[in-house]
Write an enzyme that holds these catalytic residues in place. Structure first.
Site, short mmCIF file in Angstrom:
data_model
loop_
_atom_site.label_atom_id
_atom_site.label_comp_id
_atom_site.label_asym_id
_atom_site.label_seq_id
_atom_site.Cartn_x
_atom_site.Cartn_y
_atom_site.Cartn_z
CE LYS A 34 6.57 0.70 10.54
NZ LYS A 34 6.33 1.34 9.31
CB SER A 78 5.70 4.92 10.21
OG SER A 78 5.53 4.08 9.52
CB SER A 127 6.76 3.92 6.37
OG SER A 127 5.71 4.96 6.52
#
Length: 380
Positions: A34, A111, A135
């Site tokens: 990420k 996310s 997330s």
């Protein structure tokens, strides 16, 4: 393989961004990281082009990245996140919405959206992400993946761009329970809390009722199959509001100085959250912190040494036009582990219509490895 900028920010071809070390339990695994974690020689983009343009080149890997590479994994690339990880839909106003390979036409969930999409599509075997308000668990449920939010503070977060430190955790996703557990062998400390054998699973009708019928049916069916005991327990009114106020106050504390005169660099949804965040006064933030502390004590006391079984999300992956409407209902479920600082593993289930959903196991603080083992037994 076509480069998809909604999934990847840095994706070298051919081959990975780093070579494997062939030195450990993760030999042969590839990791989509990420875009909040430091990667040596790269910038942290945080899903925002303006931030990326001003970011320095990192001199060293984030702690979690370093440990995965030392264990033999190769870095497949840096995958997209929603801006500053402050959303759960997967949609990024600048780079687009990563596809959902398991539910085409529906959102990917965020996310940790880019890394999850990369794993679901077979472009990486492990997604390294973060879970503040869901997330990791949300994209896991929406895309039929396994995912874990560890006990708060269990995994080192050095080199990670924060959102709300009271809730931020380093988490990961995989396509199977065994891979999820092998990553845990690398990143997790030894458990400080043992689960009884057999682990006492409990299922709350009030929590099931927060989910849409198709998710409720799928999760309830699995709960009955594994012998979860029904209990009478529901989240208290005000828990989610306190979570959101404290999260927002900490997000502004982390990024407000930079964003103050750059709000126009944000997409509409994330900008709206930061606008609300900067309006929170110190007294309201401290009141929320106190409320979260009381709720954490109550959640931990009520759970004890049991494992709570609940839906990972309130719905299957919604279509883009319904994404924001589904967010609040899902956060009523995801905030429980976040407030409690508890480990949570999302186990894939399928609805009657064949869409992916998630059943979540929330265990006592410090029972992460045992919870992963329990999830593996459920898969078997």
């Amino acid at each position: 393989m076509t480069f998809d900028p909604s999934v990847w920010r840095v994706r070298p071809e051919p081959g990975p961004l780093t070579d494997p070390t062939d030195s450990g339990v993760l030999d042969g695994e590839t990791v989509a990281v990420k875009d909040l974690f430091a990667v040596a020689g790269q910038r942290v983009g945080a899903g925002n082009p303006a931030w990326l343009g001003a970011a320095p080149v990192e001199e060293a890997h984030a702690d979690a990245v370093d440990r995965l590479l030392d264990a033999g994994a190769a870095l497949a690339g840096i995958a997209q996140t929603e801006e500053f990880a402050y959303s759960l839909t997967g949609a990024n106003a600048h780079y687009g919405t990563p596809p959902n390979p398991r539910a085409p036409g529906r959102i990917s969930g965020g996310s940790t959206s880019g890394p999850a999409s990369a794993v679901a599509a077979g472009q990486a075997s492990v997604a390294l992400g973060t879970d503040t308000g869901g997330s990791v668990r949300v994209p896991a449920a929406y895309q039929g993946l396994w995912g874990i939010r560890p006990t708060h503070g269990a995994v080192a977060d050095g080199g990670l761009l924060p959102l709300a430190p009271s809730f931020d955790t380093v988490g990961w996703l995989a396509r199977d329970a065994a891979t999820l557990a092998r990553v845990g062998d690398v990143l997790l400390p030894a458990d400080t809390t043992a689960l009884p054998d057999p682990a006492p699973l409990v299922l709350s009708d009030a929590l099931l009722a927060l989910a849409a019928p198709e998710v409720r049916d799928a999760v309830g069916q699995l709960g009955r199959a594994v012998g979860a005991e029904r209990i009478d327990w529901a989240p208290e009114p005000g828990w989610l509001a306190a979570f959101q106020v404290l999260q927002a106050a900490e997000a502004w504390a982390a990024h407000g100085a930079w964003l103050a005169d750059r709000m126009d660099t944000l997409g509409p949804a994330v900008r709206g959250r930061f606008e609300r965040a900067r309006s929170i006064g110190a007294a309201d933030a401290e009141a929320a912190r106190a409320a979260v502390g009381r709720a954490r004590t109550e959640i931990r006391a009520r759970l004890g040494e049991r494992v709570l079984f609940l839906p990972s999300t309130a719905t299957v992956a919604p279509r883009p036009e319904d994404a924001e409407a589904a967010r609040e209902a899902t956060m009523l479920l995801t905030c429980i582990a976040g407030i409690g600082g508890l480990p949570a593993v999302s186990v894939p289930v399928a609805t009657a219509s064949g869409l992916p959903a998630g059943a979540c196991l929330v265990g006592p603080a410090g029972s992460d490895r045992a919870l992963l083992e329990l999830a593996g037994r459920i898969q078997a």
